[in-house]
Scaffold this motif. Structure first.
Motif, PDB file in Angstrom:
ATOM      1  N   VAL A 261      38.568  43.300  42.906  1.00  0.00           N
ATOM      2  CA  VAL A 261      37.557  44.083  43.624  1.00  0.00           C
ATOM      3  C   VAL A 261      37.045  45.154  42.680  1.00  0.00           C
ATOM      4  O   VAL A 261      37.826  45.749  41.927  1.00  0.00           O
ATOM      5  N   GLY A 262      35.744  45.415  42.722  1.00  0.00           N
ATOM      6  CA  GLY A 262      35.182  46.504  41.925  1.00  0.00           C
ATOM      7  C   GLY A 262      34.931  46.109  40.490  1.00  0.00           C
ATOM      8  O   GLY A 262      34.523  44.990  40.197  1.00  0.00           O
ATOM      9  N   ARG A 263      35.230  47.053  39.595  1.00  0.00           N
ATOM     10  CA  ARG A 263      34.916  46.866  38.184  1.00  0.00           C
ATOM     11  C   ARG A 263      35.971  47.550  37.329  1.00  0.00           C
ATOM     12  O   ARG A 263      36.550  48.550  37.723  1.00  0.00           O
ATOM     13  N   ALA A 264      36.158  47.007  36.134  1.00  0.00           N
ATOM     14  CA  ALA A 264      37.049  47.621  35.150  1.00  0.00           C
ATOM     15  C   ALA A 264      36.408  47.491  33.785  1.00  0.00           C
ATOM     16  O   ALA A 264      35.732  46.504  33.489  1.00  0.00           O
ATOM     17  N   GLU A 265      36.612  48.501  32.967  1.00  0.00           N
ATOM     18  CA  GLU A 265      36.121  48.466  31.594  1.00  0.00           C
ATOM     19  C   GLU A 265      37.319  48.406  30.671  1.00  0.00           C
ATOM     20  O   GLU A 265      38.169  49.285  30.689  1.00  0.00           O
ATOM     21  N   VAL A 266      37.382  47.345  29.871  1.00  0.00           N
ATOM     22  CA  VAL A 266      38.496  47.154  28.943  1.00  0.00           C
ATOM     23  C   VAL A 266      38.031  47.597  27.567  1.00  0.00           C
ATOM     24  O   VAL A 266      37.021  47.111  27.056  1.00  0.00           O
ATOM     25  N   GLN A 267      38.775  48.533  26.979  1.00  0.00           N
ATOM     26  CA  GLN A 267      38.459  49.080  25.656  1.00  0.00           C
ATOM     27  C   GLN A 267      39.194  48.257  24.605  1.00  0.00           C
ATOM     28  O   GLN A 267      40.332  48.558  24.288  1.00  0.00           O
TER      29      GLN A 267
ATOM     30  N   PRO B 279      43.263  49.402  26.671  1.00  0.00           N
ATOM     31  CA  PRO B 279      43.210  50.174  27.916  1.00  0.00           C
ATOM     32  C   PRO B 279      42.077  49.695  28.819  1.00  0.00           C
ATOM     33  O   PRO B 279      40.979  49.402  28.350  1.00  0.00           O
ATOM     34  N   ALA B 280      42.359  49.600  30.111  1.00  0.00           N
ATOM     35  CA  ALA B 280      41.358  49.201  31.099  1.00  0.00           C
ATOM     36  C   ALA B 280      41.170  50.344  32.085  1.00  0.00           C
ATOM     37  O   ALA B 280      42.138  50.811  32.684  1.00  0.00           O
TER      38      ALA B 280
ATOM     39  N   VAL C 194      41.475  54.965  37.313  1.00  0.00           N
ATOM     40  CA  VAL C 194      42.810  54.930  36.717  1.00  0.00           C
ATOM     41  C   VAL C 194      42.742  54.091  35.446  1.00  0.00           C
ATOM     42  O   VAL C 194      42.088  53.057  35.426  1.00  0.00           O
ATOM     43  N   THR C 195      43.424  54.555  34.408  1.00  0.00           N
ATOM     44  CA  THR C 195      43.503  53.775  33.178  1.00  0.00           C
ATOM     45  C   THR C 195      44.838  53.058  33.130  1.00  0.00           C
ATOM     46  O   THR C 195      45.887  53.673  33.279  1.00  0.00           O
ATOM     47  N   ILE C 196      44.780  51.740  32.959  1.00  0.00           N
ATOM     48  CA  ILE C 196      45.967  50.896  32.869  1.00  0.00           C
ATOM     49  C   ILE C 196      45.967  50.257  31.487  1.00  0.00           C
ATOM     50  O   ILE C 196      44.931  49.808  31.008  1.00  0.00           O
ATOM     51  N   LEU C 197      47.123  50.204  30.857  1.00  0.00           N
ATOM     52  CA  LEU C 197      47.220  49.540  29.558  1.00  0.00           C
ATOM     53  C   LEU C 197      47.364  48.045  29.784  1.00  0.00           C
ATOM     54  O   LEU C 197      48.130  47.606  30.627  1.00  0.00           O
TER      55      LEU C 197
END
Length: 166
Positions: free
Chosen positions: A144-150, A120-121, A112-115
């Motif tokens: 938990v897990g991972r997120a990529e922030v653009q 955006p993450a 899921v992409t969250i602003l």
């Protein structure tokens, strides 16, 4: 012999009026999310008013989904991804996507992409993120897990326990 056909300009005006009435009648906005289920106080903020949200409730751009203490909600986003909100959370739906303003959100069945304030993450499936606004700042944390922030300077990958303060 006389034709009973209307001139093209009248038909075009009639068609334009019918489309305008449909758009106005539907609010002119299609849903960006729907409430799949929830427990406790789950609300929809729409046009400055907050009311309880029922199962199937549609959310459009500008709306916010809110959960109270000891509450949770599952939302299906346009595109099919499912987002779970924890207690005391608020997600606002913007033209560019969903923004987690406060609380916890989990990407249940797909990324899921969250602003965020940093950009955006992308939260991986099963990932849990927490957002909080404190002391005039904003904190985004991967629980938990991972997120990529653009971000403006490129992408930053955050693992569990990592976060950004803005």
């Amino acid at each position: 012999m006389r034709s009973h056909r209307r001139p093209r300009s009248c038909r075009a005006i009639g068609l334009a009026l019918a489309i305008a009435l449909i758009v106005v009648g539907c609010g002119g906005r299609s849903p960006v999310a729907r409430l799949l289920e929830g427990q406790g106080a789950v609300e929809r903020e729409h046009g400055g008013q907050t009311k309880a949200a029922a199962k199937g409730q549609a959310f459009v751009v500008g709306d916010a989904a809110r959960t109270g203490a000891d509450a949770w909600a599952r939302l299906r986003l346009r595109g099919g991804a499912v987002l779970r909100m924890g207690a005391d959370a608020r997600i606002r739906f913007l033209a560019g996507g969903a923004r987690l303003e406060v609380g916890d959100a989990t990407a249940e069945d797909a990324a899921v992409t969250i602003l965020t304030e940093a950009g955006p993450a992308i939260i991986e499936r099963g990932g849990v993120v927490r957002a909080s606004a404190r002391d005039g700042g904003f904190r985004f944390e991967v629980v938990v897990g991972r997120a990529e922030v653009q971000g403006r300077d490129g992408a930053v990958t955050l693992e569990a326990g990592g976060g950004l303060v803005i």
